[in-house]
Design an enzyme around this catalytic site. Structure first.
Site, PDB file in Angstrom:
ATOM      1  N   SER A  14      11.568   1.787  -1.833  1.00  0.00           N
ATOM      2  CA  SER A  14      11.429   2.417  -0.860  1.00  0.00           C
ATOM      3  C   SER A  14      12.142   1.881   0.475  1.00  0.00           C
ATOM      4  O   SER A  14      12.614   2.450   1.114  1.00  0.00           O
ATOM      5  CB  SER A  14      10.027   2.675  -0.545  1.00  0.00           C
ATOM      6  OG  SER A  14       9.392   1.443  -0.236  1.00  0.00           O
ATOM      7  N   LYS A  53      13.103   6.571   5.061  1.00  0.00           N
ATOM      8  CA  LYS A  53      12.513   7.311   6.217  1.00  0.00           C
ATOM      9  C   LYS A  53      13.453   8.191   7.023  1.00  0.00           C
ATOM     10  O   LYS A  53      12.838   9.192   7.936  1.00  0.00           O
ATOM     11  CB  LYS A  53      12.074   6.251   7.292  1.00  0.00           C
ATOM     12  CG  LYS A  53      10.953   5.427   6.648  1.00  0.00           C
ATOM     13  CD  LYS A  53       9.422   6.190   6.582  1.00  0.00           C
ATOM     14  CE  LYS A  53       8.369   5.564   6.201  1.00  0.00           C
ATOM     15  NZ  LYS A  53       6.900   6.523   6.382  1.00  0.00           N
TER      16      LYS A  53
END
Length: 427
Positions: free
Chosen positions: A320, A64
């Site tokens: 992720s 992110k």
């Protein structure tokens, strides 16, 4: 799903690969080039050539940072003075916080109440004096509404976690690295999907920079907002969202990511996996590879284990994120056992007489079975009394034998079905 999909369109709109190349240059001094690790174990199990893209090894333990930093780097001086705001289930906020501190920009972060404490603490750590953390609302969407109210009230700039071209471009830089790290194009890249920013950026880049690579997006079954959008023809709000896979628990897919995936043609597909399968993948990654993946981070591996992929294909699974709260492991183990068919719950009507429990253990349980929970539901003066019994099997294949022995016993036994209100209370 086969990795050899037809490529009817290789130019999704509205992003382009040049935007992502520029983003890669823009964020290169802050973002870590995450490893692309070959997995001998997963390759042997699946018959594929499996690589793990380790975004859990970023400073903020997720990808992110890429999108947040790329957006903040493009703000005007006036926007910087006005400050910035974001809403997040946790990971976007950490990337946002680090970007704010790196650039000396003051920001406010809105997170839902169910965001794990570990993620809240990390947001404060990465942002330091430059971040104010505001906790409230049951879901991400409530936190997002609060962030929008803040922007309208203060004039600050919103930094979306996925529904912004600058965020999408930054997250798409993962694909730039994958192509740099592999000697040849991968056949398939599997990407976790929440709001869709990451998969849209990756799809955009691979559509222009490869000739055969396909993309598979993976959502948790309890929060499949992109699948709903693709089925309906536009983003829609899900009536219920399971918050377990908190990094991908989004009730409505992003409009811009949806537009990219809709334009991508057959090179991209989206699927969903059961939360229990995610838990099994998390535990396997930890026990065999030493990877601490959060639930969203294990989505790609969970999907690969269920997908129909051409043997020998080169597959990249995006890990992720790794912001997992250790206090959740009891629930993770429980969900995995249920998914694997090893854990079952029953209501057993026991005769209120000495030796009833002993007969149950001797006559019903198999040699590899174990009672993990025993609790009387009612205590009264009747001849029988209900007890809640949890049983863990030595093998899922033993379940039918257990049911047969239960039917042959004199006790009334009711199996609690997964998905029922009583079962959800237990798990």
């Amino acid at each position: 799903m086969s990795a050899e999909l037809s490529q009817t369109s290789r130019r999704p709109a509205p992003l382009c690969a040049a935007d992502i190349d520029e983003a890669a240059q823009r964020i290169s001094n802050v973002v870590t080039l995450s490893p692309l690790q070959f997995s001998d174990r997963l390759s042997a199990i699946t018959g594929l050539q499996v690589y793990l893209k380790r975004e859990d090894l970023q400073v903020v333990r997720s990808y992110k940072l890429r999108g947040a930093y790329n957006l903040l780097m493009q703000l005007t001086p006036d926007e910087i003075v006005a400050g910035v705001v974001c809403s997040s289930a946790g990971n976007h906020a950490q990337g946002f916080a680090l970007a704010c501190r790196s650039m000396g920009i003051h920001g406010r972060v809105y997170v839902p109440a169910k965001t794990p404490k570990q993620k809240r603490d990390r947001i404060r750590y990465h942002g330091g004096e430059f971040i104010e953390l505001i906790v409230g609302g049951a879901t991400y969407d409530v936190a997002a509404a609060a962030a929008l109210d803040d922007v309208a009230r203060t004039g600050a700039t919103l930094v979306p976690p996925y529904d912004d071209l600058r965020t999408m471009a930054g997250q798409g830089t993962i694909a730039v690295e994958i192509l740099q790290q592999l000697e040849a194009e991968p056949d398939l890249v599997i990407v976790p999907v929440g709001g869709g920013g990451c998969i849209s950026g990756i799809t955009t880049y691979l559509a222009e920079r490869t000739t055969k690579t396909s993309v598979l997006g993976v959502e948790p079954a309890g929060a499949a907002s992109m699948l709903a959008a693709l089925a309906t023809g536009e983003p829609v709000v899900l009536e219920h969202v399971d918050q377990f896979v908190d990094g991908a628990a989004v009730a409505r897919a992003g409009a811009l990511p949806f537009a990219v995936l809709s334009a991508a043609g057959d090179m991209v597909a989206v699927t969903s996996v059961d939360e229990g399968a995610v838990c099994t993948a998390m535990l396997d990654l930890y026990q065999n590879e030493g990877i601490i993946a959060e639930p969203a981070g294990a989505l790609s591996v969970a999907a690969m284990m269920e997908a129909d992929i051409e043997p020998g294909s080169t597959v990249v699974c995006l890990i992720s994120g790794g912001n997992n709260d250790v206090s959740r492991y009891n629930e993770i183990l429980e969900r995995s056992l249920v998914h694997l068919g090893l854990k079952h719950y029953f209501l057993v009507d026991f005769p209120q007489e000495p030796g009833a429990l002993r007969r149950f253990l001797d006559e019903v349980l198999g040699p590899g079975d174990d009672v993990t929970l025993f609790e009387y539901v009612k205590r009264n003066n009747r001849e029988t009394g209900e007890a809640l019994v949890g049983i863990e099997l030595g093998s899922a294949a033993d379940f039918e034998g257990l049911l047969e022995r239960m039917r042959a016993s004199e006790m009334h036994v009711e199996a609690l079905q997964p998905g029922s209100p009583a079962y959800r209370y237990l798990t």
